[in-house]
Design a protein around this motif. Sequence first.
Motif, PDB file in Angstrom:
ATOM      1  N   ARG A 268       9.495   0.279  26.508  1.00 43.95           N
ATOM      2  CA  ARG A 268       9.530  -0.007  27.930  1.00 43.95           C
ATOM      3  C   ARG A 268      10.596   0.825  28.624  1.00 43.95           C
ATOM      4  N   SER A 269      10.442   0.870  29.901  1.00 45.28           N
ATOM      5  CA  SER A 269      11.464   1.563  30.683  1.00 45.28           C
ATOM      6  C   SER A 269      12.805   0.867  30.507  1.00 45.28           C
ATOM      7  N   GLY A 270      13.826   1.614  30.296  1.00 43.34           N
ATOM      8  CA  GLY A 270      15.159   1.044  30.155  1.00 43.34           C
ATOM      9  C   GLY A 270      15.465   0.595  28.735  1.00 43.34           C
ATOM     10  N   SER A 271      14.574   0.877  27.792  1.00 47.30           N
ATOM     11  CA  SER A 271      14.804   0.395  26.437  1.00 47.30           C
ATOM     12  C   SER A 271      15.748   1.305  25.645  1.00 47.30           C
ATOM     13  N   GLY A 272      15.995   2.493  26.139  1.00 44.85           N
ATOM     14  CA  GLY A 272      16.950   3.370  25.453  1.00 44.85           C
ATOM     15  C   GLY A 272      16.345   4.627  24.871  1.00 44.85           C
ATOM     16  N   LYS A 273      15.137   4.975  25.254  1.00 42.81           N
ATOM     17  CA  LYS A 273      14.454   6.144  24.682  1.00 42.81           C
ATOM     18  C   LYS A 273      15.190   7.450  24.984  1.00 42.81           C
ATOM     19  N   THR A 274      15.473   7.620  26.270  1.00 41.40           N
ATOM     20  CA  THR A 274      16.131   8.869  26.665  1.00 41.40           C
ATOM     21  C   THR A 274      17.494   8.991  25.989  1.00 41.40           C
ATOM     22  N   THR A 275      18.198   7.877  25.930  1.00 43.36           N
ATOM     23  CA  THR A 275      19.505   7.875  25.283  1.00 43.36           C
ATOM     24  C   THR A 275      19.376   8.319  23.829  1.00 43.36           C
TER      25      THR A 275
ATOM     26  N   VAL B 167      28.162   2.102  26.308  1.00 44.42           N
ATOM     27  CA  VAL B 167      28.917   2.690  27.418  1.00 44.42           C
ATOM     28  C   VAL B 167      29.814   1.630  28.021  1.00 44.42           C
TER      29      VAL B 167
ATOM     30  N   ARG C 292      19.553  12.929  32.167  1.00 38.99           N
ATOM     31  CA  ARG C 292      19.842  11.869  33.123  1.00 38.99           C
ATOM     32  C   ARG C 292      21.150  12.200  33.833  1.00 38.99           C
TER      33      ARG C 292
ATOM     34  N   HIS D 276       5.205   7.548  27.473  1.00 43.24           N
ATOM     35  CA  HIS D 276       4.538   6.302  27.855  1.00 43.24           C
ATOM     36  C   HIS D 276       3.048   6.376  27.546  1.00 43.24           C
TER      37      HIS D 276
ATOM     38  N   LEU E  35      28.281  -2.047  27.616  1.00 42.06           N
ATOM     39  CA  LEU E  35      26.831  -2.213  27.554  1.00 42.06           C
ATOM     40  C   LEU E  35      26.348  -1.540  26.278  1.00 42.06           C
TER      41      LEU E  35
ATOM     42  N   GLU F  78       9.076  12.490  27.827  1.00 42.85           N
ATOM     43  CA  GLU F  78       7.981  12.238  28.757  1.00 42.85           C
ATOM     44  C   GLU F  78       7.468  13.520  29.396  1.00 42.85           C
TER      45      GLU F  78
ATOM     46  N   ILE G 287      23.547   0.088  24.382  1.00 39.82           N
ATOM     47  CA  ILE G 287      22.241   0.688  24.695  1.00 39.82           C
ATOM     48  C   ILE G 287      21.401   0.843  23.432  1.00 39.82           C
TER      49      ILE G 287
HETATM   50  N1  LIG Z   1      25.945   6.427  31.117  1.00 37.90           N
HETATM   51  C1  LIG Z   1      25.363   5.238  31.312  1.00 37.90           C
HETATM   52  N2  LIG Z   1      26.037   4.286  32.008  1.00 37.90           N
HETATM   53  C2  LIG Z   1      25.477   3.069  32.212  1.00 37.90           C
HETATM   54  N3  LIG Z   1      24.288   2.719  31.776  1.00 37.90           N
HETATM   55  C3  LIG Z   1      23.567   3.607  31.084  1.00 37.90           C
HETATM   56  C4  LIG Z   1      24.071   4.910  30.815  1.00 37.90           C
HETATM   57  N4  LIG Z   1      23.160   5.582  30.111  1.00 37.90           N
HETATM   58  C5  LIG Z   1      22.114   4.717  29.950  1.00 37.90           C
HETATM   59  N5  LIG Z   1      22.360   3.552  30.534  1.00 37.90           N
HETATM   60  C6  LIG Z   1      21.491   2.389  30.550  1.00 37.90           C
HETATM   61  O1  LIG Z   1      20.915   2.250  29.255  1.00 37.90           O
HETATM   62  C7  LIG Z   1      19.601   1.814  29.336  1.00 37.90           C
HETATM   63  C8  LIG Z   1      18.672   2.754  28.623  1.00 37.90           C
HETATM   64  O2  LIG Z   1      18.545   3.940  29.398  1.00 37.90           O
HETATM   65  P1  LIG Z   1      17.498   5.076  29.018  1.00 37.90           P
HETATM   66  O3  LIG Z   1      17.577   6.096  30.070  1.00 37.90           O
HETATM   67  O4  LIG Z   1      17.767   5.511  27.636  1.00 37.90           O
HETATM   68  O5  LIG Z   1      16.111   4.277  29.117  1.00 37.90           O
HETATM   69  P2  LIG Z   1      14.640   4.859  28.910  1.00 37.90           P
HETATM   70  O6  LIG Z   1      14.088   4.096  27.797  1.00 37.90           O
HETATM   71  O7  LIG Z   1      14.674   6.330  28.841  1.00 37.90           O
HETATM   72  O8  LIG Z   1      13.934   4.393  30.281  1.00 37.90           O
HETATM   73  P3  LIG Z   1      12.775   5.176  31.109  1.00 37.90           P
HETATM   74  O9  LIG Z   1      11.529   4.963  30.376  1.00 37.90           O
HETATM   75  O10 LIG Z   1      12.782   4.435  32.430  1.00 37.90           O
HETATM   76  O11 LIG Z   1      13.201   6.586  31.240  1.00 37.90           O
HETATM   77  C9  LIG Z   1      19.272   1.673  30.808  1.00 37.90           C
HETATM   78  O12 LIG Z   1      19.420   0.330  31.186  1.00 37.90           O
HETATM   79  C10 LIG Z   1      20.321   2.515  31.484  1.00 37.90           C
HETATM   80  O13 LIG Z   1      20.627   1.995  32.746  1.00 37.90           O
END
Ligand SMILES: Nc1ncnc2c1ncn2[C@@H]1O[C@H](COP(=O)(O)OP(=O)(O)OP(=O)(O)O)[C@@H](O)[C@H]1O
Lengths: 829, 242
Positions: free
Chosen positions: B53-60, B25, A384, B212, B32, B179, B34
């Motif tokens: 779901r999207s935005g749930s924190g998977k990538t993190t 973060v 990201r 997904h 916030l 993904e 995460i």
């Molecule tokens: N460095 C950052 N600064 C601010 N917000 C962050 C940061 N990194 C992640 N977030 C927020 O944390 C939340 C989780 O992000 P993440 O990318 O892990 O979601 P995701 O589950 O991978 O979503 P998707 O399925 O859409 O890829 C999101 O709301 C994102 O905006």
Amino acid sequence: MQTANKLMSVRRDLRERDVRVVLVALIIAVATVATIALFASQLQRTLVSSASSFLAADRQLEAENGRPIPAEWLDEARERGLETGRMVEFSTMISGPEGFQMASIKAVSNEYPLRGEVEIQRQSPGGERETLAAGPRPGQVWINPRLLRLLDLDIGDTLQVGERQLEVAALLVREPDGGFRLSSLAPRVMMHVDDVESTGAVQEGSRVELVYLFAGAQTALDDYYQWLEPRLEPSHEWEGVREGETFSRSFDRAERFLLLGGSLAVLLAAVAVAVASRQYALAQRDTVALLKTLGLQGQGIGRLYLRRLALWGVAGVAGGLLVALPLFWLLVGVLGDALERPVEMHFDPAALLPALLTALVSLFAFAYPPIRRLRHVPAMRVLRAQPGETGRQALPDLAIALVAVFALVWLYAGELALVGALLGGLVLLLGILALLGLALMALLRRVRGGGNAWRLAFVGLYRHRQASLAQLSVFAMTIMLAAILILVRTSLLSDWQTQLPEDAPNHFLINIGPESVEQVSSFWQEHNAPLENLYPMVRGRLTELNGEPVKEAVSKDERINALNRELNLTWMDQLPEDNEIVQGQWFSGDETEGVSVEADLAQRLGLELGDRLTFTIGSARVTEPVVSIRTVQWDSMKPNFYVAFPPDGGLRDMPATWITSFYLPGEAKGALGEFSRQFPTVSVLEIDHIIERIQEIVGQVTQAIEAILALILAAALVVMAAVVSATLRDRQREGALIRTLGGRQSLLVRSTMLEFAVLGLLAGVLGVVAAEAAVYVLQARMFDGNFRWHWQVVLPLPLISAVLLAAFGRWQLRPVLSVSPMLLLRRLE
Amino acid sequence: MNQMTDLTGNQSHPMLRVSDLGHRVNLETDTLTILQGVNLEINRGESVAIVGRSGSGKTTLLGLLAGLDTPSEGVVELDGAQISKLSEDERARLRASRVGFVFQSFQLLPALSALENVMLPLELAGIEAPEKRARELLERVGLGERLGHTPRQLSGGEQQRVAIARAFASDPVILFADEPTGNLDNRTGKAVSDLLMELNREQGTTLVMVTHDEHLAARCGRQLHIEAGILTEPEAAREQAS
Ligand SMILES: Nc1ncnc2c1ncn2[C@@H]1O[C@H](COP(=O)(O)OP(=O)(O)OP(=O)(O)O)[C@@H](O)[C@H]1O
Ligand SMILES: [Mg+2]
């Protein structure tokens, strides 16, 4: 690592536009700095040798008492590797078939001239001219053409010099040591020194000046003078090129101009490299993140990019030299043309050092920091986009870079004033920019989008506010640097032109008796060469200062030429136009007291207003207080005087002769013969050849300056291109989006061009203001000229920059307009 | 490298152990959260899908598990090495030798050919005869004819296959995928995921995958759910796992 290195092959690098800009900037910088340094060293060589030829040597030692110097002094000089020569100068009566004439004899040894060449004519008159580095052989003389008419002589005739008969072998057109001394005003006869004794003209007590010539390496000359100085007597005078020579100041300025040009090239290059490499680093972030994810360590990344930098450095230096060497060769050719003689190419490898340093500093102070930070790119970026780099991180880099580049300029130009003026100008500029930027952005924030080109332009400026401000700073700086150079060049050239106009006086008449002033004046009036500045002249020595003998009153180590010889004193009621009072007041109408002293002399003697000067004139003594101190234009070719009295002042009863200078066109020179016949006692001094030389030199230096200016402007353009292309990708993506969303092409074109035009105009105005400020300082401190505003010269710059940038903007939109938005978006993905 | 060999030698620990993991973060005004309170253990050879779901924190979470980022709190042990205790360079070395990645957006280097892209991690890990191995892998993913092509000359599905070849190139013990089929159409996605699962089985790699795609998730041994930064494991799945 092979594959990782392959990521960055040279060919791949060249496809990267940021790398191309870095390389071009480096090449231009190296080329400019190297050309300037090489040429400056060549110019110095050439000019010093033509300046040296004003002495016919590098140094002269004059013995005014007419006694030979100890043989040991000459031996010492030869042991130190110096060439030596000898001349004897005296006045004597000569005679030909028709009458007698006072002549000023210069008898020269075989070695004469050590520098420069003598120009003669073997057939009279108007025959072919010949230059040679020798004087007449024993038994022969070369004579001033005027003597042909005065004595009814012809080439091949014999001329009686004292008791000796000598053959007239040629006409003397130009002697390399053509400077003039008032003691040698009669027409010149040049002979061999071995013949002097047989003429019997030089006797015990006759007024003879012995001149010894020295030439050789600078250090050897300096060492020799160190050895010689304590042995010199008051009647000995050691003369170097730089002192009092008519054009040495002009040359100094040219040299400084070249240095200034080089310094600006350094700055511009640094800016271009900084902008482009920062851009490059930003573009490399994704690659670095991936490499890290795949396991490449920080050190490996550092090494990868360092190798890149080194390669760029090598390529930049090689490319720069490839450009510089032919350019240098061309300039030397131009120099030769200007001088009408072949100029020996003098390639000084040491002159390449500043170019190498420039490349090194540009790369390591400007390109390296953003690239070094690449290793801190978080690996997480592959998953990201991470928050980008903030300006704050780059701030310490900027400080280091500024210090480095100004150290470089200092090292290069050796002028703190220059560094100060540039730095001052820059700080002023950045200060204004910061304020203006804040105000502007606050204003622009209010503008909201819409279908209008102006609005889109302002919104564009605001949306890219960081980039806009950065671009504004760089443009303004670039324009400032270019404007500085243009300004300095303009004032330099105009100074020279006013100093030496086409019709500058080129002949002096000296020794005009009071009774014939009227007639002389009307003679030239009739010949369409009116005399403008006629001054009475009285020869006298300054002997006492406030009642104390001058030699004691003035500290010993200050060597003051004025004390060693007789001074030309005058009286006048009007201050000459080109003189300027710096202290005190010019004589008021009927004042008869006091003297006005030339500023340099006053400074060297430590004179203040009210100091009492005593002059010995013949057997009389005159004492007067200093009432004013004034500057004179020594290179004006007009009679100039160290000391002026009021009319009816201290000089009123002294025997005076008159002196004047005037312009006589070449085709009217025939009148000189008639004049000499009619006024045999008046001495004519022909300096037209000296003036020609000076004008040649000014011309050639001017050409060099123009060439340098062109190079610098090219560098400025590269900087601009670098900066504009920095936001290229963003803008193209935006343009594609606007088109995708249905924006019309013409709207896009107009708003983009407007945006850049506004940027260009603003940057132009700021740059020009800052340049005037910097030039103000430079002019005062470096070129010791009077500051003149030159708004008309730089006023077009803001307009030019606006148009240029609008064109750049239009040009970078090209791909956006010619390709379908779909393709474009995919390509920019 | 001593530390590394020491770590590999010891096979008693799980492949991945996470305890009390949290990530925050700092935003302009507040912080916030995460991820919070994540506990997890993944054994050697397991395949695990993380869905949410999207935005749930998977990538993190994936980034933290793979050691691309360091957590605000808690511990991640990857193959016995505690990630937050390693330096940035040590983590890079760890990744080079035992971790593979597949990304949603492929992340191939556009300047390099397919073959060179696959060779890159092999060289970084110091593996001998990288070209031979890279060729084999590209043939294995069906791109033996496209070795010299650059990513721009390949379709999305082909690019992802190059990426899969690259991920397996250095013989990783664990593979992270974010993904991997997200940017592909259904049929291509199916082909790519087939390939991924197949290679995973052949090589005995541990697989941690964010997706997904329910079908793809179902093909994994375990499914983990994440919602608003909290990780849960459905009862059934856990039983199945044990
Ligand atoms: N460095 C950052 N600064 C601010 N917000 C962050 C940061 N990194 C992640 N977030 C927020 O944390 C939340 C989780 O992000 P993440 O990318 O892990 O979601 P995701 O589950 O991978 O979503 P998707 O399925 O859409 O890829 C999101 O709301 C994102 O905006
Ligand atoms: Mg995600």
